[in-house]
Design a protein around this motif. Structure first.
Motif, PDB file in Angstrom:
ATOM      1  N   THR A  23       0.717  -1.220   0.144  1.00 41.48           N
ATOM      2  CA  THR A  23       0.023  -0.088   0.010  1.00 41.48           C
ATOM      3  C   THR A  23       0.961   1.251   0.101  1.00 41.48           C
ATOM      4  O   THR A  23       0.309   2.407  -0.550  1.00 41.48           O
ATOM      5  CB  THR A  23      -0.904  -0.036   1.210  1.00 41.48           C
ATOM      6  OG1 THR A  23      -0.077  -0.131   2.257  1.00 41.48           O
ATOM      7  CG2 THR A  23      -1.692  -1.100   1.317  1.00 41.48           C
ATOM      8  N   SER A  24       1.967   1.222   0.526  1.00 38.52           N
ATOM      9  CA  SER A  24       2.585   2.612   0.880  1.00 38.52           C
ATOM     10  C   SER A  24       3.173   2.879  -0.368  1.00 38.52           C
ATOM     11  O   SER A  24       3.873   2.081  -1.066  1.00 38.52           O
ATOM     12  CB  SER A  24       3.562   2.323   1.872  1.00 38.52           C
ATOM     13  OG  SER A  24       4.867   1.604   1.316  1.00 38.52           O
ATOM     14  N   VAL A  25       3.056   4.464  -0.794  1.00 35.72           N
ATOM     15  CA  VAL A  25       3.820   5.052  -1.875  1.00 35.72           C
ATOM     16  C   VAL A  25       4.862   6.075  -1.236  1.00 35.72           C
ATOM     17  O   VAL A  25       4.401   6.914  -0.237  1.00 35.72           O
ATOM     18  CB  VAL A  25       2.929   5.652  -2.778  1.00 35.72           C
ATOM     19  CG1 VAL A  25       3.347   6.401  -3.821  1.00 35.72           C
ATOM     20  CG2 VAL A  25       1.857   4.464  -3.288  1.00 35.72           C
ATOM     21  N   THR A  26       5.952   6.054  -1.731  1.00 37.86           N
ATOM     22  CA  THR A  26       6.784   7.313  -1.256  1.00 37.86           C
ATOM     23  C   THR A  26       6.694   8.309  -2.009  1.00 37.86           C
ATOM     24  O   THR A  26       6.328   8.277  -3.340  1.00 37.86           O
ATOM     25  CB  THR A  26       8.214   6.746  -1.411  1.00 37.86           C
ATOM     26  OG1 THR A  26       8.620   5.415  -1.021  1.00 37.86           O
ATOM     27  CG2 THR A  26       9.181   7.650  -0.684  1.00 37.86           C
ATOM     28  N   TYR A  27       6.228   9.744  -1.304  1.00 44.35           N
ATOM     29  CA  TYR A  27       6.172  10.900  -2.048  1.00 44.35           C
ATOM     30  C   TYR A  27       7.236  11.713  -1.929  1.00 44.35           C
ATOM     31  O   TYR A  27       8.047  11.760  -0.745  1.00 44.35           O
ATOM     32  CB  TYR A  27       4.928  11.516  -1.108  1.00 44.35           C
ATOM     33  CG  TYR A  27       3.620  10.869  -1.506  1.00 44.35           C
ATOM     34  CD1 TYR A  27       3.000  10.087  -0.498  1.00 44.35           C
ATOM     35  CD2 TYR A  27       2.845  11.153  -2.641  1.00 44.35           C
ATOM     36  CE1 TYR A  27       1.722   9.634  -0.742  1.00 44.35           C
ATOM     37  CE2 TYR A  27       1.803  10.358  -3.000  1.00 44.35           C
ATOM     38  CZ  TYR A  27       1.201   9.722  -2.001  1.00 44.35           C
ATOM     39  OH  TYR A  27      -0.276   9.080  -2.275  1.00 44.35           O
ATOM     40  N   TYR A  28       7.601  12.321  -2.919  1.00 43.64           N
ATOM     41  CA  TYR A  28       8.821  13.222  -3.226  1.00 43.64           C
ATOM     42  C   TYR A  28       8.220  14.642  -3.235  1.00 43.64           C
ATOM     43  O   TYR A  28       7.076  14.804  -4.241  1.00 43.64           O
ATOM     44  CB  TYR A  28       9.615  12.696  -3.980  1.00 43.64           C
ATOM     45  CG  TYR A  28      10.285  11.437  -3.840  1.00 43.64           C
ATOM     46  CD1 TYR A  28      11.429  11.394  -3.016  1.00 43.64           C
ATOM     47  CD2 TYR A  28       9.669  10.317  -4.442  1.00 43.64           C
ATOM     48  CE1 TYR A  28      11.980  10.311  -2.947  1.00 43.64           C
ATOM     49  CE2 TYR A  28      10.341   9.125  -4.208  1.00 43.64           C
ATOM     50  CZ  TYR A  28      11.480   9.167  -3.332  1.00 43.64           C
ATOM     51  OH  TYR A  28      11.971   7.820  -3.172  1.00 43.64           O
ATOM     52  N   ARG A  29       8.494  15.550  -2.672  1.00 45.63           N
ATOM     53  CA  ARG A  29       8.241  17.061  -3.104  1.00 45.63           C
ATOM     54  C   ARG A  29       8.958  17.496  -4.316  1.00 45.63           C
ATOM     55  O   ARG A  29      10.144  16.901  -4.727  1.00 45.63           O
ATOM     56  CB  ARG A  29       8.730  18.072  -1.885  1.00 45.63           C
ATOM     57  CG  ARG A  29       7.815  17.657  -0.592  1.00 45.63           C
ATOM     58  CD  ARG A  29       8.065  18.524   0.401  1.00 45.63           C
ATOM     59  NE  ARG A  29       7.238  18.502   1.582  1.00 45.63           N
ATOM     60  CZ  ARG A  29       5.724  18.710   1.668  1.00 45.63           C
ATOM     61  NH1 ARG A  29       5.127  19.273   0.500  1.00 45.63           N
ATOM     62  NH2 ARG A  29       5.269  18.393   2.606  1.00 45.63           N
ATOM     63  N   LEU A  30       8.415  18.332  -5.042  1.00 44.48           N
ATOM     64  CA  LEU A  30       9.135  18.938  -6.568  1.00 44.48           C
ATOM     65  C   LEU A  30      10.585  19.394  -5.903  1.00 44.48           C
ATOM     66  O   LEU A  30      11.057  19.218  -6.817  1.00 44.48           O
ATOM     67  CB  LEU A  30       8.148  19.826  -7.085  1.00 44.48           C
ATOM     68  CG  LEU A  30       6.972  19.154  -7.942  1.00 44.48           C
ATOM     69  CD1 LEU A  30       6.316  20.197  -8.408  1.00 44.48           C
ATOM     70  CD2 LEU A  30       7.497  18.149  -9.001  1.00 44.48           C
ATOM     71  N   GLU A  31      10.585  20.060  -4.778  1.00 43.54           N
ATOM     72  CA  GLU A  31      11.706  20.615  -4.503  1.00 43.54           C
ATOM     73  C   GLU A  31      12.866  19.682  -4.415  1.00 43.54           C
ATOM     74  O   GLU A  31      14.203  19.724  -4.895  1.00 43.54           O
ATOM     75  CB  GLU A  31      11.664  21.296  -3.171  1.00 43.54           C
ATOM     76  CG  GLU A  31      10.773  22.452  -3.003  1.00 43.54           C
ATOM     77  CD  GLU A  31       9.545  22.075  -2.464  1.00 43.54           C
ATOM     78  OE1 GLU A  31       9.251  21.994  -1.411  1.00 43.54           O
ATOM     79  OE2 GLU A  31       8.552  21.734  -3.448  1.00 43.54           O
ATOM     80  N   GLU A  32      12.307  18.224  -3.803  1.00 42.42           N
ATOM     81  CA  GLU A  32      13.509  17.008  -3.709  1.00 42.42           C
ATOM     82  C   GLU A  32      13.857  16.673  -5.130  1.00 42.42           C
ATOM     83  O   GLU A  32      15.150  16.404  -5.296  1.00 42.42           O
ATOM     84  CB  GLU A  32      12.820  16.051  -3.034  1.00 42.42           C
ATOM     85  CG  GLU A  32      12.720  16.372  -1.337  1.00 42.42           C
ATOM     86  CD  GLU A  32      14.112  16.195  -0.587  1.00 42.42           C
ATOM     87  OE1 GLU A  32      15.051  15.457  -0.934  1.00 42.42           O
ATOM     88  OE2 GLU A  32      14.347  17.321  -0.063  1.00 42.42           O
TER      89      GLU A  32
END
Length: 148
Positions: free
Chosen positions: A20-29
């Motif tokens: 289930t888990s999705v890793t989220y990345y911010r656009l800045e990253e």
């Protein structure tokens, strides 16, 4: 004993998390990963680490470097990548772009045209326009009434 049950429950949680888990990345990253040492792309809200793919990319690594750290969806579609290319992309998938839930930056799907002020705009411009229209209508109807 109690130790065994603790271990069992923790391994269960890990098993569920994988699906289930999705890793989220911010656009800045993502934007920081824009060199040939490490290069990430955003395509349709998904983040891909294409560092390993630089040498193999048929279009050359310069093309990828140009798109590094930004939303490359449009460029990806413009080139008209094949089904194979799309399948290959899945290998490099590392997560999704973080869905930012603030007024000034909703998500990557919102185009830059919706500037930071656009949401505030609608709050005061539309009521004003509405008031002006109502004023005109009111005046129109009252003047009609007088003339007859």
């Amino acid at each position: 004993g109690p130790m065994a049950s603790v271990e069992a429950s923790s391994s269960d949680e890990q098993g569920q998390g994988v699906e289930t888990s999705v890793t989220y990345y911010r656009l800045e990253e993502v934007a920081k990963r824009n060199s040939s040492k490490e290069i990430w792309l955003v395509i349709h809200g998904r983040v891909y680490d294409v560092t390993r793919f630089l040498d193999e990319h048929p279009g050359g690594e310069e093309v990828l470097l140009e798109q590094a750290g930004v939303d490359a969806s449009e460029s990806f579609e413009d080139v008209g990548h094949s089904f194979d290319a799309r399948e290959m992309l899945k290998q490099y998938y590392i997560g999704d772009v973080h869905p930012v839930r603030t007024n000034w930056a909703r998500s990557t799907y919102d185009f830059i045209a919706f500037s930071p002020t656009s949401s505030c705009w609608s709050y005061w411009v539309f009521p004003i326009i509405g008031a002006i229209l109502l004023g005109f209508l009111y005046r129109y109807y009252t003047s009609e009434g007088k003339s007859s």
